[in-house]
Design a protein around this motif. Sequence first.
Motif, PDB file in Angstrom:
ATOM      1  N   ARG A 513      -5.303   3.314  25.669  1.00 57.80           N
ATOM      2  CA  ARG A 513      -5.204   4.790  25.706  1.00 57.80           C
ATOM      3  C   ARG A 513      -6.153   5.116  26.954  1.00 57.80           C
ATOM      4  O   ARG A 513      -5.625   6.077  27.801  1.00 57.80           O
ATOM      5  N   VAL A 517      -4.457   7.318  30.268  1.00 57.70           N
ATOM      6  CA  VAL A 517      -5.198   8.636  30.698  1.00 57.70           C
ATOM      7  C   VAL A 517      -5.316   8.500  32.088  1.00 57.70           C
ATOM      8  O   VAL A 517      -5.142   9.452  33.150  1.00 57.70           O
ATOM      9  N   GLN A 521      -3.647  10.814  35.166  1.00 53.78           N
ATOM     10  CA  GLN A 521      -4.562  11.677  36.053  1.00 53.78           C
ATOM     11  C   GLN A 521      -4.190  11.211  37.528  1.00 53.78           C
ATOM     12  O   GLN A 521      -3.903  12.217  38.494  1.00 53.78           O
ATOM     13  N   VAL A 562      -8.329  10.869  22.641  1.00 56.23           N
ATOM     14  CA  VAL A 562      -7.506  10.615  23.998  1.00 56.23           C
ATOM     15  C   VAL A 562      -6.311  11.393  23.971  1.00 56.23           C
ATOM     16  O   VAL A 562      -5.826  11.772  24.968  1.00 56.23           O
ATOM     17  N   GLN A 565      -6.868  14.780  24.822  1.00 53.46           N
ATOM     18  CA  GLN A 565      -7.386  15.076  26.222  1.00 53.46           C
ATOM     19  C   GLN A 565      -6.329  14.891  27.282  1.00 53.46           C
ATOM     20  O   GLN A 565      -6.013  15.706  28.281  1.00 53.46           O
ATOM     21  N   ALA A 566      -5.438  13.951  27.329  1.00 54.32           N
ATOM     22  CA  ALA A 566      -4.081  13.853  28.063  1.00 54.32           C
ATOM     23  C   ALA A 566      -3.317  14.983  28.053  1.00 54.32           C
ATOM     24  O   ALA A 566      -3.039  15.258  29.345  1.00 54.32           O
ATOM     25  N   THR A 569      -4.995  17.781  29.818  1.00 54.28           N
ATOM     26  CA  THR A 569      -4.837  17.685  31.354  1.00 54.28           C
ATOM     27  C   THR A 569      -3.694  17.972  31.979  1.00 54.28           C
ATOM     28  O   THR A 569      -3.619  18.651  32.974  1.00 54.28           O
TER      29      THR A 569
END
Length: 753
Positions: A513, A517, A521, A562, A565-566, A569
């Motif tokens: 993971r 990410v 990014q 995670v 978070q991804a 983003t």
Amino acid sequence: MRWIWRYKKWLGYTAAILLVIVFISQAKITFRDSEGGAEAAGAASAQPSGEGGAVLPDAGGFQLAAETETLRLKFHEATGHFMVEDKRNGHIFRSYPDPEEWEQAGVGGAWASHLVSPLMYQHIDMSNPNANPKESSFTRDEGKVENVQLIDGGVEFVFDVPSAGFKIPVSIRVEDDYVETSVQDEELVETGKDQLLWLRAYPFFSAVQAREEDGYLFIPDGSGALVSFQDKRSTIKQMYQERVYGADGSFISSPSSRNNVVMPVYGMKAGDQAFIAVIHEGAPYSDIIASPAGVLSNYHWIGTQQNYRMRYTQVTNESANRSFETYTKGERFRDDRVTRYYLLDEKQADYAGMASKYREYLVKEQELKRLTPDHQDAPFFLTMLGADREKGVFTDRYIQATTASGAMQIVQELYGLGVQNIKVTYLGWQKGGYSALGGYLPVDERIGGAKGLKHFVDYAHSLDIPVYLEVNYGMNNTKVNGFRPRHHGVRDLSGTLMRFSHQSGDDITMVSRTFMVDSIQDDMADFAKLGIDGLLMEGIGRFISTDYNSRYGGTRSEAAHVDQQALQTVRDQIGGVQLRNPGFYALSSVQHIYDLVDDYSYDLFSSRAVPFAQIALHGLVTYTSTPENGRSQYRMDFLKDIEHGAYPSFDFTMTETSNLGGVYWYAPVSSHFQDWKVEAVEQYQRYNEVFADIQDRFIIGHRQIKSGVMETEYEGGTRVIVNYNDEAYESGNIQVPAMDYAVIKGGKVNAQK
């Protein structure tokens, strides 16, 4: 005579010590009475025993611990049980089975003790390689309740089980209309040789026996399913047990053909009394268990199993396929375990009320917002395939399906035919086509390259049509972005790489993971240059596994974090996120859900599917089921969309469907746009007539009027009645033809065909 003086002195010390011991042993926490005063809570005398000599708590032993405007919490210090009174209607919810039915519990021995226990657990002696797991309960092991303290909103204490070597800290508190039970992991102590495998806290909350009255268990199977109390199942000895968010690939799990559990919820209705439970913390390590009456006892019960350790395969020689099974030793899964039981008022006491309450939870706890429609028409979700590969004699062949200019033509024709609120998602645009995973940039020149794709995006934007691209960073078979399986792949506890077997013959490595990410990014700037509106993130929000990669790994709950978070983003830097039937932990950043499950697994103990997920989501997130042109029961599935509030979706290509028969991943039933465009427009018009003015409305009611006739009610009074039967349905001025639907707005009935 000096010895007499010493003897008297010894007697004095002994008496003093005994007095202290007696005082301490009799000291009890001071609880508030119902008027807010205080009274001592002594150990309660037990009720008469049921089968097997097991006893339930005596009602007189409960003392008030806390209350809200809606609820009153009482605690039984001798047993650790609790009861909650709903002040709106006088209903009592107990942490143990209904005492009025206890004499007919239908069990003896160990299970009689389990039924009256606040805890069940399984543990094993890890020091003995030949040891088997032991299943028991707090009552059967004669545990004790210690360290009882009042806290804000409730009570906290410790379940001490010396025979098993456990001290399990628990708190119970009430707030608003829910009661919350919590096991704080930091204070959980394992003092003996045995280690905890799983724990069930208050598994028999509100358990009731088989009744003729209206009642059922609600399980999160698919879109939701009911296990009716009225169904006779004397020969069906099956239970429901499934892991929330699906199996963890790093550990051994029982084979299952059921739908993945995407919602951490369950519930029960008995007459006009109902609750919906939400696993607030610890969901990735939770199983939901439902037992109909007649399986283990005469009680219907449903609850949560919190897993702390699991079995895994220890590989000793991979090339020789040698391994053995064992349990994770040492560190347990460290999440706190918190469950909230929302107690429903009588007017909400059904599965639609449960789903409405869960929607409130999503808004408050996950910060979902009510939709603001961006168009007066209902949306039309359009996916288009750029390209994929098929196996050739010496190498794979690239099969072009829809170039960027072809995608522009499809959108142009649909728009000209009156479909103006189109939402586009473009698949297989990356180098190598749809089957090439993990690396996505630059755009494949054979479908137009970055210039051609940007031209299409700009054209779509001129019509106020957003364009999303599908990506899958969770698997990698391209080694793009510097991916190396040995360094960046997911590993189980034995160090073995986790792979997905692709029908091309390739074993595709699952991506850790954290590395995933980083890759996302790295690509954000290039995605922004294309001008797209967002990404369909395949592989995120599903299949979370514990990863023992020493550099990029993490726990199952960390994998879920995670993912969040991804998604955030992508939303922050591009603007939009779409997912396919995700775990609901991922909803905070999502605009649309493809392939939202709309059925159940057809277990023999289940009565029928219900659109719980759809009721919870409508007005918060748009969703579609399977594409219209990929269905085997075309009319039936269309009617189900109308019933569930699902929008239309089509999966088109410019090339004929026959040209895609051999491709690896994309296997359409019928995708050629020219074969479908007239039917697609006509079908969309039917959807639009129903949904255009209720896009942001919550579903507030759903019921079965009669067998095969369903009604969905929206805020503002709109009702949709769907008739799945082969004969017409009539009631008053409402007439619904066979295999058709009617929309009622402002009292006016509009039947459709």
